[in-house]
Design an enzyme around this catalytic site. Structure first.
Site, PDB file in Angstrom:
ATOM      1  N   SER A  81      47.693  29.497  46.004  1.00  0.00           N
ATOM      2  CA  SER A  81      47.735  29.627  44.549  1.00  0.00           C
ATOM      3  C   SER A  81      47.619  28.276  43.866  1.00  0.00           C
ATOM      4  CB  SER A  81      49.031  30.294  44.098  1.00  0.00           C
ATOM      5  OG  SER A  81      49.059  30.332  42.680  1.00  0.00           O
ATOM      6  N   LYS A 114      51.690  36.320  48.343  1.00  0.00           N
ATOM      7  CA  LYS A 114      50.729  35.858  47.326  1.00  0.00           C
ATOM      8  C   LYS A 114      50.403  36.992  46.351  1.00  0.00           C
ATOM      9  CE  LYS A 114      47.821  33.490  44.933  1.00  0.00           C
ATOM     10  NZ  LYS A 114      46.621  34.096  44.568  1.00  0.00           N
ATOM     11  N   HIS A 147      53.221  37.278  44.038  1.00  0.00           N
ATOM     12  CA  HIS A 147      53.105  36.137  43.119  1.00  0.00           C
ATOM     13  C   HIS A 147      52.152  36.506  41.979  1.00  0.00           C
ATOM     14  CE1 HIS A 147      50.580  32.829  41.628  1.00  0.00           C
ATOM     15  NE2 HIS A 147      51.637  32.048  41.727  1.00  0.00           N
ATOM     16  N   ASN A 148      51.034  37.094  42.329  1.00  0.00           N
ATOM     17  CA  ASN A 148      50.067  37.457  41.294  1.00  0.00           C
ATOM     18  C   ASN A 148      50.589  38.573  40.397  1.00  0.00           C
ATOM     19  OD1 ASN A 148      48.442  35.580  42.561  1.00  0.00           O
ATOM     20  ND2 ASN A 148      46.600  36.827  42.416  1.00  0.00           N
ATOM     21  N   GLU A 197      52.654  36.935  38.059  1.00  0.00           N
ATOM     22  CA  GLU A 197      51.731  36.203  37.158  1.00  0.00           C
ATOM     23  C   GLU A 197      51.219  37.139  36.046  1.00  0.00           C
ATOM     24  OE1 GLU A 197      48.541  33.968  39.253  1.00  0.00           O
ATOM     25  OE2 GLU A 197      47.131  35.072  38.015  1.00  0.00           O
TER      26      GLU A 197
HETATM   27  C1  6PG Z   1      46.340  31.827  41.682  1.00  0.00           C
HETATM   28  C2  6PG Z   1      45.714  32.904  40.876  1.00  0.00           C
HETATM   29  C3  6PG Z   1      44.385  33.248  41.427  1.00  0.00           C
HETATM   30  C4  6PG Z   1      43.533  34.034  40.468  1.00  0.00           C
HETATM   31  C5  6PG Z   1      43.640  35.510  40.665  1.00  0.00           C
HETATM   32  C6  6PG Z   1      44.074  36.321  39.507  1.00  0.00           C
HETATM   33  O1  6PG Z   1      47.456  32.057  42.120  1.00  0.00           O
HETATM   34  O2  6PG Z   1      45.726  30.776  41.826  1.00  0.00           O
HETATM   35  O3  6PG Z   1      46.516  34.052  40.878  1.00  0.00           O
HETATM   36  O4  6PG Z   1      44.580  33.827  42.655  1.00  0.00           O
HETATM   37  O5  6PG Z   1      43.551  33.599  39.196  1.00  0.00           O
HETATM   38  O6  6PG Z   1      42.372  35.811  41.093  1.00  0.00           O
HETATM   39  O7  6PG Z   1      43.009  36.964  38.975  1.00  0.00           O
HETATM   40  P1  6PG Z   1      42.948  38.275  38.111  1.00  0.00           P
HETATM   41  O8  6PG Z   1      43.712  38.005  36.855  1.00  0.00           O
HETATM   42  O9  6PG Z   1      41.490  38.372  37.871  1.00  0.00           O
HETATM   43  O10 6PG Z   1      43.448  39.407  38.907  1.00  0.00           O
END
Ligand code: 6PG
Length: 479
Positions: A128, A183, A186-187, A190
């Protein structure tokens, strides 16, 4: 000199990771399906370290020291399988294939199991930090066998971001797909993090009438306190930006339809499989989905009536929104971490939440001051069953509750959708409530399907004979 690592797939993430390894003193063999990309990388950055140019998979493999380490940086899904297929005949027992893309952990588990039968290590690595992180120091979440980490871990730790105490933002997560799973979560966090920022922005804009430039200053101020984080910092940057073409705030000329590549959706799918209540993450995925239904939204704007209720915003509204944002953010982290606990049990991963929180402190997209406290909470001898139960967090969220309730109530009256602010509050209240209406749900299930229920005052399962004399009988099995 043989290369210590080979990288195949030299799009931006692959190229930047390759450069990061080279800048840290490793010899890196480069491979890409089209040689032009390899040459472009060498032409632009070949002087940054020791690179070996290779044209074929055979050459790539032949250039590596043993055990061979090959990092695959291609699009998740089928392309990863094809690269693995072309590598396997060229490798020997003990070699390590690394997948640094955003692969689905289910695929990673399958690939790891298949390659283990051939004596090969397969390491799914969550990376990430976006393009810049890949180059300057990402947060790295490797899964795979512990043995593979002995041969690979020191290199990954070297290229990773470093936390304020100097600790590398990289640690072995656990076996098979654990790295990609972490991960993925994590997303998911996010997504929720970005959604709560969006909800705060919307309330300040359409509720309090604060324009983007003024909001940029508010977010900059917020970034100095308990909300301090990369995402809050870049929110200020985006909100302050003026579109060169129109002179309008950039945020006003961007189409309000959010994209998604899949990791947020996977988090929710997996949470459903685990029965893990990740409502904040789910709502943030659905909010992106709703934003993308532009045709329906166009009709909705015409035919659906709001009947909003005019409300007097208190003078502390901005501060209230900040607190609601903070509380909702805590809930999304709590839900993500709780999901990791459930996954650990389900997939036999010994996930150390303090280590995971620690390696999210720098380098990754959700890096935040808060993660130092989360690390501490899980490093304590007595681990909290939920992040919100750790004394520091139950106190912090308690302090925000009055503002949080006011903000959600105000948003409802104003007709501003705040799916994560409100569902997080519902989660919080659900966790602290003595009796939930699930008792009634159980009664209904028993009536229409004889699904049985447990009693508060006796062990065992029971069924009321609803269509008979309504006496209760002890049930043998639960349906
Ligand atoms: C990271 C990000 C990276 C990316 C994802 C999210 O941790 O560096 O999460 O993996 O930005 O692809 O993308 P989406 O918003 O398109 O799902």
């Amino acid at each position: 000199m043989p290369a210590q690592i080979g990288v195949t797939g030299l799009a931006v993430m692959g190229a930047n990771l390759a450069r990061n390894f080279a800048r840290n003193g490793y010899t890196v063999a480069l491979h890409n399906r089209s040689i032009a990309k390899t040459d472009a990388l060498l032409a632009a950055h070949g002087d940054e370290g020791d690179f070996i140019r290779t044209e074929t998979m055979e050459e790539l493999v032949a250039s590596l020291e043993v055990p061979r380490r090959v990092l695959i940086m291609v699009k998740a899904g089928g392309p990863v399988d094809s690269v693995i297929d072309s590598l396997v005949p060229l490798l020997e027992e003990g070699d390590i294939i690394i997948d640094g893309g955003n692969s689905n952990f289910v695929d990673t588990r399958r690939r790891e199991a298949a390659l283990a039968t051939k004596g090969l290590h397969f390491v799914g690595v969550g990376v990430s930090g976006g393009e810049e992180g890949a180059l300057l120091g990402p947060s790295i979440m490797p899964g795979g066998s512990k043995q593979s980490y002995d041969a690979l871990g020191p290199m990954l730790e070297k290229i990773s971001a470093k936390a304020i105490d100097g600790a590398p933002c990289c640690a072995w997560i656990s076996t098979d797909g654990a790295g990609h799973f972490v991960k993925m979560v994590h997303n998911g966090i996010e997504y929720a993090d970005m959604q709560v920022i969006g909800e705060a922005y919307d309330l300040l804009r359409s509720g309090a009438g604060i324009d983007p430039a003024a909001q940029a200053e508010i977010f900059t101020e917020w970034n100095k306190g308990e909300l301090a984080s990369f995402l809050i910092e870049i929110t200020a940057e985006v909100l302050a930006h003026t579109d060169a073409k129109t002179g309008k705030p950039l945020v006003d000329v961007i189409v309000d339809s959010a994209g998604q590549k899949g990791t947020g959706r996977w988090t929710v799918q997996s949470a459903l499989d685990l029965g893990s209540p990740t409502s904040a993450i789910a709502e943030s995925v659905f909010a992106r989905g709703l934003s993308s239904q532009r045709d329906q939204r166009a009709i909705g704007q015409e035919v659906l009536i709001g009947n909003e209720i005019a409300v007097e915003l208190g003078e502390n509204f901005v501060e209230d929104v900040r607190q609601a944002l903070f509380a909702s953010k805590l809930v999304s982290y709590a839900q993500g971490l709780d999901m990791l606990t459930s996954a650990g049990k389900e997939y036999n991963w010994d996930l150390k939440l303090d280590e995971i929180a620690s390696l999210w402190r720098e380098g990754c997209i959700i890096r935040a001051a808060l993660l130092a406290d989360i690390t501490k909470a899980y490093a304590a001898d007595e681990k909290p069953a939920n992040l919100l139960f750790a004394p520091a967090f139950s106190e912090a969220i308690a302090a925000a509750v009055p503002a949080w309730r006011r903000v959600v109530a105000t948003a409802v009256q104003l007709g501003v959708p705040v799916p994560v602010f409100s569902s997080s509050l519902a989660y919080y209240d659900g966790l602290r409530r003595k009796r939930l209406p699930a008792a009634l749900t159980q009664g209904l299930r028993d009536l229409f399907g004889a699904h049985t229920y447990n009693r508060v005052d006796a062990a065992g399962s029971f069924h009321t004979q609803w269509s008979g004399d309504k006496t209760e009988i002890e049930a043998e099995d639960t349906h």
